[in-house]
Design a protein around this motif. Structure first.
Motif, mmCIF file in Angstrom:
data_model
loop_
_atom_site.group_PDB
_atom_site.id
_atom_site.type_symbol
_atom_site.label_atom_id
_atom_site.label_comp_id
_atom_site.label_asym_id
_atom_site.label_seq_id
_atom_site.Cartn_x
_atom_site.Cartn_y
_atom_site.Cartn_z
ATOM 1 N N VAL A 86 0.828 -1.199 0.000
ATOM 2 C CA VAL A 86 0.000 0.000 0.000
ATOM 3 C C VAL A 86 0.868 1.256 0.000
ATOM 4 C CG1 VAL A 86 -1.804 1.243 1.250
ATOM 5 C CG2 VAL A 86 -1.845 -1.235 1.177
ATOM 6 N N LEU A 87 2.021 1.200 0.652
ATOM 7 C CA LEU A 87 2.923 2.346 0.679
ATOM 8 C C LEU A 87 3.657 2.540 -0.632
ATOM 9 C CD1 LEU A 87 4.482 1.953 4.244
ATOM 10 C CD2 LEU A 87 2.894 3.731 3.492
ATOM 11 N N GLY A 88 3.565 1.577 -1.541
ATOM 12 C CA GLY A 88 4.235 1.697 -2.826
ATOM 13 C C GLY A 88 5.556 0.977 -2.892
ATOM 14 N N ARG A 257 -6.413 0.837 2.791
ATOM 15 C CA ARG A 257 -6.539 1.465 1.479
ATOM 16 C C ARG A 257 -5.789 2.791 1.456
ATOM 17 N NH1 ARG A 257 -10.353 0.386 -2.311
ATOM 18 N NH2 ARG A 257 -11.558 -0.770 -0.762
ATOM 19 N N ALA A 258 -5.064 3.047 0.378
ATOM 20 C CA ALA A 258 -4.358 4.310 0.194
ATOM 21 C C ALA A 258 -5.278 5.295 -0.526
ATOM 22 C CB ALA A 258 -3.078 4.105 -0.617
ATOM 23 N N HIS A 259 -5.596 6.403 0.146
ATOM 24 C CA HIS A 259 -6.408 7.444 -0.474
ATOM 25 C C HIS A 259 -5.536 8.524 -1.107
ATOM 26 C CE1 HIS A 259 -10.646 6.685 1.101
ATOM 27 N NE2 HIS A 259 -9.934 5.634 1.451
ATOM 28 N N GLY A 264 3.605 6.415 -4.728
ATOM 29 C CA GLY A 264 3.095 5.156 -5.265
ATOM 30 C C GLY A 264 1.656 5.307 -5.696
ATOM 31 N N SER A 265 1.031 4.190 -6.020
ATOM 32 C CA SER A 265 -0.345 4.194 -6.491
ATOM 33 C C SER A 265 -1.295 4.529 -5.343
ATOM 34 C CB SER A 265 -0.716 2.832 -7.082
ATOM 35 O OG SER A 265 -2.086 2.765 -7.378
ATOM 36 N N ALA A 266 -2.299 5.353 -5.653
ATOM 37 C CA ALA A 266 -3.293 5.731 -4.643
ATOM 38 C C ALA A 266 -4.492 4.796 -4.648
ATOM 39 C CB ALA A 266 -3.756 7.165 -4.874
ATOM 40 N N SER A 267 -4.425 3.702 -5.386
ATOM 41 C CA SER A 267 -5.543 2.762 -5.435
ATOM 42 C C SER A 267 -5.161 1.382 -4.914
ATOM 43 C CB SER A 267 -6.072 2.642 -6.867
ATOM 44 O OG SER A 267 -5.039 2.254 -7.767
ATOM 45 N N GLU A 268 -4.013 1.275 -4.247
ATOM 46 C CA GLU A 268 -3.590 -0.019 -3.704
ATOM 47 C C GLU A 268 -4.380 -0.351 -2.438
ATOM 48 O OE1 GLU A 268 -1.746 -2.287 -4.750
ATOM 49 O OE2 GLU A 268 -0.371 -1.455 -6.226
ATOM 50 N N ILE A 269 -4.530 -1.632 -2.180
ATOM 51 C CA ILE A 269 -5.149 -2.095 -0.940
ATOM 52 C C ILE A 269 -4.303 -3.211 -0.344
ATOM 53 C CG2 ILE A 269 -7.483 -1.517 -1.725
ATOM 54 C CD1 ILE A 269 -7.972 -4.555 -2.009
ATOM 55 N N GLY A 270 -4.387 -3.337 0.963
ATOM 56 C CA GLY A 270 -3.792 -4.452 1.681
ATOM 57 C C GLY A 270 -4.866 -5.110 2.533
ATOM 58 N N VAL A 271 -4.844 -6.413 2.634
ATOM 59 C CA VAL A 271 -5.883 -7.157 3.343
ATOM 60 C C VAL A 271 -5.261 -7.848 4.550
ATOM 61 C CG1 VAL A 271 -7.712 -8.882 3.155
ATOM 62 C CG2 VAL A 271 -7.094 -7.504 1.160
#
Length: 461
Positions: A86-88, A257-259, A264-271
């Motif tokens: 999520v941090l890129g 979620r990265a807003h 990095g990408s602002a649409s990444e998610i981590g579960v």
């Protein structure tokens, strides 16, 4: 005769956006929110040189952009793969990261585990965890439960931001975490901790420290009842990265979620999954979201959606029922309700399915939110399946964007979507014909290209 001390100047600041006014207003003129203006003591104007910890280093000078060295390997890995994603790819030196989420969702748990791994990865440098809400003993109890015990992980229970900055300068840590920004205050400001002025000024001090020392700083932020981070909106503009924890309640799964992300990408998610020993990474979210999918049940379709660089297979469920009221209901969870209404109109007009007079309920299983238009065709297939009370073929992926003319439009990166489906055992994929003509088909999966919604429903049977 001594001159009386000047009376402190008060202003009214909006708790949502930080807009100030000399008098109270019922509605903020900037963000148009009602009853958000709060009385505060105005921050004193700085005189002469900037105070210590404020602004940039005095030795800063303009240099050529070509002289600046920036390498991807400069990122620090936290040791938690989902957080690094999520941090890129890791933490950038000097980055200011804001982490928000509901109370008890796992913000402090995640940060403490990440700092422990950072501390073990940098044994020659300490890592500082600042707690403004708990004592050092309470932090120790949580650390024991999580198995956190790096010898160079330092804990500081302090709410005076100036003392925290002095301690950080003396310690020179590899990373700093402040839990939370709402508890920190500056003594020279007469307003209470958590107010607009305090949050803005404290965040500016930590930002200056992060940039001048190139130390990554994590800030934990409280959220309002609407789910937004408490404090002025300018706080999110000041930081480099804004992360939100979603989920909680009775649901064991958490989505990070990265807003916003400048690195990095602002649409990444981590579960993550919340367990008794803390947060556990979910390395295969697709299998998780499809684990409880019912077999041969009408109203269920699977789509492959993109979240940044991650491909997820999600189950889209639909229930079409006769309405008991004059106006049919439209309920959507995890997908835009306006999009559901549009797709239902396409089914009625272009396929001849009399569905608009029924109650429509659409849900994305697992609590995930989907905004990828490639899930349109799966939502249409689920609605048609429920309306006909006929299950879709097993191990079939449905993929495509639906237009108002009933056409099925191409989707981006079909290869990685199909590869994820093939890896999870899917044997057939209904995709747009334009994508089928150019996509590299992985082994073990049959590709069926369609041009219209009617053609897709005929192929699904």
């Amino acid at each position: 005769m001594a001159r009386p001390a000047p009376k402190a100047k008060t202003v009214y600041a909006c708790a949502e956006c930080g807009q100030t006014s000399p008098k109270w207003l019922g509605q903020c003129p900037a963000c148009k929110q009602w009853n958000t203006m709060q009385e505060e003591v105005a921050a004193p104007e700085p005189r002469g040189a900037s105070p210590r910890g404020w602004g940039v280093a005095s030795s800063a000078r303009p240099i050529s952009l070509a002289e600046v060295e920036a390498r991807e390997e400069d990122r620090q890995r936290t040791g938690i793969g989902e957080l690094d994603r999520v941090l890129g790819g890791g933490v950038v030196p000097g980055a200011l990261v804001l982490l928000g989420g509901d109370p008890g969702i796992g913000k402090s748990t995640l940060l403490l585990a990440a700092l422990d791994r950072l501390a073990r990865a940098t044994p020659d440098r300490p890592v500082l965890y600042v707690s403004g809400e708990e004592s050092a003993r309470q932090v120790k109890l949580r650390a024991d439960r999580l198995g956190v015990g790096a010898p160079n992980l330092r804990v500081l229970a302090e709410t005076d931001a100036q003392k925290v900055l002095h301690a950080a300068e003396a310690l020179a840590p590899a990373a700093v975490a402040v839990d939370s920004i709402q508890t920190q205050y500056l003594p020279e400001l007469q307003s209470a901790p958590g107010t607009v002025t305090q949050i803005r000024e404290v965040a500016a001090r930590f930002m200056a420290y992060a940039k001048t020392s190139e130390t990554p700083v994590f800030l934990v932020g409280h959220v309002t009842k609407d789910g937004a981070i408490a404090g002025p909106r300018v706080l999110e503009h000041m930081v480099d990265t804004v992360l939100y924890f979603e989920g909680g309640g009775a649901h064991p799964y958490r989505v990070l979620r990265a807003h916003k992300n400048r690195f990095g990408s602002a649409s990444e998610i981590g579960v993550f999954e919340m367990k008794s020993g803390g947060l556990a990474e979910v390395t295969n979210p697709s299998a998780l979201f499809l684990a409880e999918r019912p077999e041969d049940a009408p109203g269920s379709a699977v789509a492959a959606v993109l979240n940044g660089t991650r491909t997820l297979l999600v189950e889209i469920q639909a229930l079409v029922a006769p309405t008991g009221f004059g106006t049919p209901r439209r309920t959507a969870l995890g997908i835009d309700s306006n999009r559901v209404a549009l797709l239902a109109a396409v089914l009625e007009k272009k396929v001849g399915m009399e569905i608009l007079g029924c109650d429509l309920f659409v849900n994305v299983a697992g609590g995930l939110s989907v905004d990828d238009p490639a899930a349109d065709l799966a939502a249409v297939a689920a609605l048609a399946s429920s309306f006909r009370d006929r299950a879709l073929p097993r191990r079939t992926l449905v993929l495509g964007e639906v237009g108002l003319a009933g056409e099925v439009r191409a989707v981006s990166q079909p290869e990685i979507r199909l590869a994820e489906a093939a890896r999870l055992g899917f044997e057939r994929a209904i995709i747009p014909a334009a994508s089928a003509r150019h996509a590299e088909v992985p082994a073990g999966i049959e590709i069926v290209g369609v041009d219209t919604v009617a053609d897709a429903l005929d192929r699904l049977g």
